[in-house]
Design an enzyme around this catalytic site. Structure first.
Site, mmCIF file in Angstrom:
data_model
loop_
_atom_site.group_PDB
_atom_site.id
_atom_site.type_symbol
_atom_site.label_atom_id
_atom_site.label_comp_id
_atom_site.label_asym_id
_atom_site.label_seq_id
_atom_site.Cartn_x
_atom_site.Cartn_y
_atom_site.Cartn_z
ATOM 1 N N CYS A 211 0.824 -1.281 0.038
ATOM 2 C CA CYS A 211 -0.079 -0.013 -0.018
ATOM 3 C C CYS A 211 0.555 1.311 -0.059
ATOM 4 O O CYS A 211 1.920 1.216 0.488
ATOM 5 C CB CYS A 211 -0.780 -0.122 1.065
ATOM 6 S SG CYS A 211 -1.870 -1.581 1.403
ATOM 7 N N ARG B 133 4.892 0.422 -6.246
ATOM 8 C CA ARG B 133 4.875 -0.752 -5.150
ATOM 9 C C ARG B 133 3.996 -1.585 -5.193
ATOM 10 O O ARG B 133 3.951 -2.617 -4.210
ATOM 11 C CB ARG B 133 4.594 0.132 -3.722
ATOM 12 C CG ARG B 133 5.577 1.126 -3.494
ATOM 13 C CD ARG B 133 5.036 2.471 -2.460
ATOM 14 N NE ARG B 133 4.855 1.609 -1.041
ATOM 15 C CZ ARG B 133 5.986 1.543 -0.149
ATOM 16 N NH1 ARG B 133 7.039 2.052 -0.185
ATOM 17 N NH2 ARG B 133 5.516 0.914 1.040
ATOM 18 N N TRP C 4 -3.148 -2.555 -1.378
ATOM 19 C CA TRP C 4 -2.768 -3.987 -1.789
ATOM 20 C C TRP C 4 -3.561 -5.033 -0.732
ATOM 21 O O TRP C 4 -3.036 -4.749 0.230
ATOM 22 C CB TRP C 4 -1.258 -4.194 -1.935
ATOM 23 C CG TRP C 4 -0.674 -5.377 -2.463
ATOM 24 C CD1 TRP C 4 -0.696 -5.653 -3.607
ATOM 25 C CD2 TRP C 4 -0.429 -6.724 -1.766
ATOM 26 N NE1 TRP C 4 -0.253 -7.020 -3.848
ATOM 27 C CE2 TRP C 4 -0.094 -7.491 -2.583
ATOM 28 C CE3 TRP C 4 0.002 -6.859 -0.440
ATOM 29 C CZ2 TRP C 4 0.487 -8.900 -2.425
ATOM 30 C CZ3 TRP C 4 0.406 -8.220 0.053
ATOM 31 C CH2 TRP C 4 0.579 -9.184 -1.106
ATOM 32 N N ASN D 3 -1.560 2.113 6.025
ATOM 33 C CA ASN D 3 -0.814 1.056 5.917
ATOM 34 C C ASN D 3 -0.227 0.240 7.157
ATOM 35 O O ASN D 3 -0.057 0.832 8.160
ATOM 36 C CB ASN D 3 0.636 1.757 5.131
ATOM 37 C CG ASN D 3 0.332 2.020 3.958
ATOM 38 O OD1 ASN D 3 -0.726 2.004 3.300
ATOM 39 N ND2 ASN D 3 1.354 2.558 3.222
ATOM 40 N N GLY D 4 -0.293 -1.049 6.629
ATOM 41 C CA GLY D 4 0.019 -2.054 7.973
ATOM 42 C C GLY D 4 -0.905 -2.782 8.254
ATOM 43 O O GLY D 4 -1.770 -3.123 7.521
ATOM 44 N N GLU E 137 17.668 -16.937 -9.007
ATOM 45 C CA GLU E 137 17.202 -15.453 -9.334
ATOM 46 C C GLU E 137 16.588 -15.695 -10.745
ATOM 47 O O GLU E 137 15.591 -14.846 -11.101
ATOM 48 C CB GLU E 137 18.373 -14.602 -8.905
ATOM 49 C CG GLU E 137 18.317 -13.076 -9.341
ATOM 50 C CD GLU E 137 17.130 -12.518 -8.775
ATOM 51 O OE1 GLU E 137 16.463 -13.186 -7.730
ATOM 52 O OE2 GLU E 137 16.600 -11.603 -9.170
ATOM 53 N N LYS F 158 12.714 -14.367 -11.615
ATOM 54 C CA LYS F 158 12.589 -13.215 -12.514
ATOM 55 C C LYS F 158 11.442 -13.715 -13.439
ATOM 56 O O LYS F 158 10.712 -12.899 -13.664
ATOM 57 C CB LYS F 158 13.817 -12.951 -13.227
ATOM 58 C CG LYS F 158 14.683 -11.903 -12.713
ATOM 59 C CD LYS F 158 14.400 -10.469 -11.944
ATOM 60 C CE LYS F 158 13.771 -10.720 -10.993
ATOM 61 N NZ LYS F 158 14.112 -10.305 -9.545
ATOM 62 N N GLU G 58 7.927 -14.362 -12.098
ATOM 63 C CA GLU G 58 7.420 -13.121 -11.379
ATOM 64 C C GLU G 58 6.812 -12.510 -12.792
ATOM 65 O O GLU G 58 5.646 -11.886 -12.562
ATOM 66 C CB GLU G 58 8.418 -12.386 -10.773
ATOM 67 C CG GLU G 58 8.924 -12.543 -9.533
ATOM 68 C CD GLU G 58 9.688 -11.331 -9.019
ATOM 69 O OE1 GLU G 58 10.753 -11.307 -9.571
ATOM 70 O OE2 GLU G 58 9.274 -10.864 -7.957
ATOM 71 N N HIS H 119 18.959 -36.260 -8.975
ATOM 72 C CA HIS H 119 18.654 -36.861 -7.661
ATOM 73 C C HIS H 119 16.909 -36.519 -7.633
ATOM 74 O O HIS H 119 16.284 -36.527 -6.668
ATOM 75 C CB HIS H 119 18.929 -35.992 -6.607
ATOM 76 C CG HIS H 119 20.501 -36.244 -6.246
ATOM 77 N ND1 HIS H 119 21.105 -37.474 -5.971
ATOM 78 C CD2 HIS H 119 21.715 -35.677 -6.716
ATOM 79 C CE1 HIS H 119 22.499 -37.549 -6.024
ATOM 80 N NE2 HIS H 119 22.804 -36.487 -6.386
ATOM 81 N N LYS I 215 5.897 -4.256 -4.585
ATOM 82 C CA LYS I 215 7.415 -3.878 -4.613
ATOM 83 C C LYS I 215 7.939 -4.037 -3.154
ATOM 84 O O LYS I 215 9.104 -4.564 -2.929
ATOM 85 C CB LYS I 215 7.492 -2.430 -5.110
ATOM 86 C CG LYS I 215 9.004 -1.971 -5.230
ATOM 87 C CD LYS I 215 9.695 -2.809 -6.365
ATOM 88 C CE LYS I 215 11.152 -2.541 -6.263
ATOM 89 N NZ LYS I 215 11.793 -3.489 -6.848
HETATM 90 C C1 AGP Z 1 12.016 -9.377 -6.379
HETATM 91 O O1 AGP Z 1 11.930 -9.431 -7.726
HETATM 92 C C2 AGP Z 1 10.933 -9.611 -5.608
HETATM 93 N N1 AGP Z 1 9.831 -8.729 -6.121
HETATM 94 C C3 AGP Z 1 10.814 -9.811 -4.203
HETATM 95 O O2 AGP Z 1 11.544 -11.352 -4.040
HETATM 96 C C4 AGP Z 1 11.958 -9.163 -3.262
HETATM 97 O O3 AGP Z 1 13.205 -9.223 -3.673
HETATM 98 C C5 AGP Z 1 11.444 -9.484 -1.933
HETATM 99 O O4 AGP Z 1 10.102 -9.059 -1.380
HETATM 100 C C6 AGP Z 1 12.286 -8.794 -0.769
HETATM 101 O O5 AGP Z 1 12.250 -7.549 -0.875
HETATM 102 P P1 AGP Z 1 13.289 -6.434 -0.231
HETATM 103 O O6 AGP Z 1 14.778 -6.715 -0.835
HETATM 104 O O7 AGP Z 1 12.780 -4.941 -0.339
HETATM 105 O O8 AGP Z 1 13.340 -6.895 1.198
#
Ligand code: AGP
Length: 602
Positions: free
Chosen positions: A2, A27, A75, A99-100, A478, A482, A485, A501, A597
Site C-alpha cells: 500500500c 509498489r 494491496w 498502511n500496515g 534468481e 525473475k 514473477e 536426484h 514492490k
Molecule cells: C524481487 O524481484 C521480488 N519482487 C521480491 O522477491 C523481493 O526481492 C523481496 O520481496 C524482498 O524485498 P526487499 O529486498 O525489499 O526486502
C-alpha cells in the site's frame, strides 16, 4: 504494497494526491482512493484496478483554495480488492488511510459493533475511524481522541486521518510502517515513501515509530508519548527524472540498462588499488565475529546465498543464510559471536525487519545491506551499507540485486583483509575484477536483439529449469524467480549437480533448461550435468563463453578471468530473457499480478 499520500495547501490537492499516488504505483496495488476536505465539504472517490480508473472518476472535481487531502493505493490483505475495501475509510464525519495491519481489529470491531457502529468494509483499517469518532464523542478534542485511538491499536501502522470537525488539519501516526512528512514553504505533504514527495517537498521528516501529531497549513506538530518533539528536518535529495522511464518500454528494462552505472556508484570510494574501504563501518565492529548469519527474502535472499560462498571462501567465516519468514518462527539458537546481516532493497520488508529485531533482542551485532536510506531496516541496524542502486520501480528487482551482490562481494574481501585471510596478490586480482564489473554489465544491443528473437521459442512447454553450480546456483534461482514473477510461467532454479536426484524425471523436449556454464568455475562438472539432461531431450538454452554443441539456443558470453565477471554478465542475460518473454506474453512487466514492490506485511 500500500501507498499513502497527503496534502494541505493552496495548490490543487486533487492533482497532488493523484500525482503522488502515481509515483507510488511501482509498489503494487489493486485499488486506490482519495478524500479531499474543502471548507467542511468532503469529496471521496475510490476505484478498483489501475489509477487511471480513479483519475476518470475525479476528473470533474474542481478544487479551489485551501484544501486538505489524503490518498491511498491498496494491496489487499484483509478483504478482497473492492471499492468498499479501498481506502479512505469513512466514519460519520472522519476519513482515514492506513498502511500496515491492526492485529487487534477483531476485538475492536466486535466492541464497536456492540456499540451500534455499522461497518462497510472487511478491512482492519475501518476500526480506526470508528474508534476515533467514539473517542471524540467522549473527549470532544481531536488531538486527544486521536492519541487515545492510536494507544488502543496493536500492530503496525502509518495513519492519516482527516475530520470535518477540524477541517484544516491532518492527524498522523507511525508505528512500524513508513511515513514521511514533507514541506515546501507552507505546503505540507505526506508520503509512505520518498518517491511521492520528490519534486514537491524540499525538506522532509522521516517519522520514527511512536511518533504522531497533526499538520495544518504551514505547521507541523509532532509528539511522542504525549510530549512534543522537535522536528528533525532533512533536505529531500533525489531527482525525479531518474524516476521516469527515459524512453524504455518498462522501468524494469531501464533498470537492467542502468546496472552498469549503479554498479560504478556502488563501488565508488570503496575500492582503492589495493584495499576495500567501508567508511560507514567502525573498524572494531567485526572484532569477535566468528559466524555470520544472513536473513532476507526473495531476490535479496538470492544475493545472500551468493554471498555465503564468497564469505566462506574469501573471509573464511562460517556463514549461514535463512529466509526471514522461516527464521522468525524457528526459535533459532543465536550466539553472541554471530554477526547478523539483513539484506533488503526496500528496507521495509516485514519479515526481514522482524528477523533484525529478533537478532537485536538476542544482543547480536547487526548490519543492514539496503538500498533505501532512513528505511526501517537501516534505522534498526547497528550499521548499514547502502547499495546505491537508486529508486527501483520495477516490481521485479534487477539493479538492486546487482548492487547487493557487489556490495556483499566487497564486504567479504573487506573482512578477508581485516582477518588476513587473503594474500595481497589475490586481493589485488579481486579488486581488478570488481572494477571490471560495470563494463561487464553494459547491455550490448546484439545480445538484447538475440534474446528478443529467441524468446518466442520459450512461450509454451511445461516449465523451465535454470541450473548452475556454486555462486551460479543462486543466480539460477534468481533467473527462475525473475522469469516466473513477470511471465507467470513455471520456473525453478536448481543446483546443476542435483538434477539427477529427482528433477531429471521431468526431462523431455518440453522442459526448457537454461544452463549457466561459466568457464572459470566447475566448467566440466556443469557441462556433464547438462549433457545428462540433453540425453533426455530437453530443450536447452546454454549460456557460456564456450560453444556448446548440444544447445538448441546458445548465448555466447565474454571470456572473463574471474567467476564474478561471468556471474554479472549471465545475470544480465537471464534478466533480459525474462523481460522479453514477459513482453511477448503481453504481461505488465513492471507491475506483475499479485506482487508488491515492498512487502510490509508478513
Ligand atoms: C524481487 O524481484 C521480488 N519482487 C521480491 O522477491 C523481493 O526481492 C523481496 O520481496 C524482498 O524485498 P526487499 O529486498 O525489499 O526486502
Amino acid at each position: 504494497m500500500c501507498g499513502i499520500v497527503g496534502y494541505i495547501g493552496n495548490k490543487n490537492s486533487k492533482d497532488i494526491l493523484i500525482g503522488g499516488l502515481s509515483e507510488l504505483e511501482y509498489r503494487g496495488y489493486d485499488s486506490a482512493g482519495i478524500a479531499i476536505l474543502t471548507n467542511g465539504k468532503i469529496d471521496t472517490f475510490k476505484a478498483i484496478g489501475k489509477l487511471v480508473n480513479l483519475e476518470e472518476k475525479v476528473k470533474d472535481l474542481e478544487v479551489d483554495g485551501l484544501s486538505v487531502g489524503i490518498g491511498h493505493t491498496r494491496w489487499a490483505t484483509h478483504g478482497s480488492p473492492t471499492e468498499l475495501n479501498a481506502h479512505p475509510h469513512l466514519g460519520e464525519f472522519s476519513y482515514v488511510v492506513h498502511n500496515g495491519i491492526i492485529e487487534n481489529y477483531k476485538e475492536l470491531k466486535e466492541s464497536l459493533i456492540s456499540d451500534g457502529v455499522k461497518f462497510l468494509s472487511q478491512t482492519d483499517t475501518e476500526v480506526i475511524v470508528h474508534l476515533y469518532e467514539k473517542n471524540f464523542a467522549k473527549l470532544d478534542d481531536e488531538l486527544k481522541a486521536f492519541e487515545k485511538t492510536i494507544s488502543q491499536l496493536d500492530g503496525a501502522y502509518a495513519i492519516l486521518l482527516i475530520t470535518k470537525s477540524d477541517d484544516k488539519k491532518i492527524f498522523f501516526a507511525k508505528h512500524g510502517s513508513p511515513m514521511i512528512v514533507g514541506n515546501s514553504e507552507d505546503e505540507i505533504y505526506f508520503g509512505s515513501s520518498d518517491a511521492a514527495l520528490l519534486g514537491k517537498a524540499s525538506e522532509v521528516i522521516y517519522l520514527e515509530d511512536g511518533e504522531y501529531g497533526y499538520t495544518s497549513f504551514g505547521e507541523i506538530k509532532l509528539f511522542n508519548k504525549d510530549e512534543e518533539v522537535a522536528l528533525n528536518k532533512k533536505p529531500l535529495v533525489g531527482d525525479k527524472i531518474s524516476a521516469q522511464k527515459s524512453g524504455f518500454r518498462f522501468f524494469m528494462e531501464k533498470e537492467i540498462y542502468e546496472q552498469s552505472d549503479v554498479l560504478s556508484d556502488a563501488i565508488l570510494g570503496r575500492v582503492s588499488d589495493d584495499k576495500i574501504i567501508f567508511d560507514e563501518l567502525e573498524s572494531d565492529f567485526f572484532d569477535s565475529v566468528n559466524h555470520i548469519k544472513i536473513c532476507a527474502c526473495g531476490t535479496s535472499y538470492h544475493s545472500a546465498l551468493s554471498a555465503s560462498y564468497l564469505l566462506e571462501r574469501d573471509a573464511k567465516i562460517p556463514t549461514t543464510v535463512e529466509i526471514a519468514s522461516e527464521f522468525r518462527y524457528k526459535e533459532p539458537l543465536l550466539s553472541l559471536d554471530t554477526l547478523f546481516i539483513v539484506i533488503s532493497q526496500s528496507g521495509e520488508t516485514a519479515d526481514t525487519l522482524e528477523a533484525l529485531k529478533m537478532a537485536k533482542r538476542a544482543g547480536l551485532k547487526t548490519l543492514a545491506i539496503c538500498n533505501v536510506d532512513n528505511s526501517s531496516i537501516v534505522r534498526g541496524a547497528d550499521f548499514s551499507i547502502m547499495t546505491r542502486a537508486g529508486i527501483e520501480k520495477g516490481v521485479a528487482s534487477t539493479k538492486a540485486f546487482a548492487t547487493q551482490v557487489i556490495v556483499l562481494w566487497m564486504l567479504s574481501l573487506y573482512l578477508a583483509q581485516k582477518r588476513d585471510s587473503i594474500t595481497k596478490d589475490k586481493l589485488q586480482d579481486e579488486i581488478k575484477a570488481i572494477k571490471h564489473i560495470p563494463a561487464a554489465t553494459i547491455v550490448k544491443d546484439e545480445l538484447h536483439q538475440q534474446l528478443k528473437r529467441l524468446s518466442k521459442r520459450y512461450l509454451h512447454g511445461h516449465g523451465f529449469f535454470f541450473i548452475g553450480r556454486d555462486i551460479f546456483f543462486p543466480l539460477a534461482l534468481e533467473g527462475a524467480l525473475k522469469l516466473k514473477e513477470i511471465s507467470y510461467l513455471h520456473a525453478e532454479g536448481y543446483p546443476a549437480g542435483e538434477m539427477k536426484h529427482g528433477p531429471i524425471a521431468l526431462a523431455d523436449s518440453e522442459l526448457f533448461t537454461v544452463a549457466l556454464i561459466p568457464k572459470t568455475l566447475l566448467y566440466d562438472k556443469v557441462k556433464s550435468n547438462v549433457e545428462e539432461l540433453c540425453a533426455r531431450d530437453v530443450t536447452l538454452l546454454a549460456i557460456s563463453p564456450e560453444p556448446f554443441d548440444l544447445a538448441d539456443d546458445f548465448i555466447k558470453t565474454d571470456s572473463h578471468t574471474h567467476p564474478m565477471g561471468e556471474f554479472f554478465e549471465m545475470m544480465v542475460v537471464t534478466q533480459l530473457l525474462a523481460l522479453e518473454i514477459s513482453i511477448r506474453v503481453g504481461n505488465d512487466v513492471d507491475m506483475p499480478r499479485n506482487l508488491a514492490k515492498s512487502v510490509t506485511v508478513e
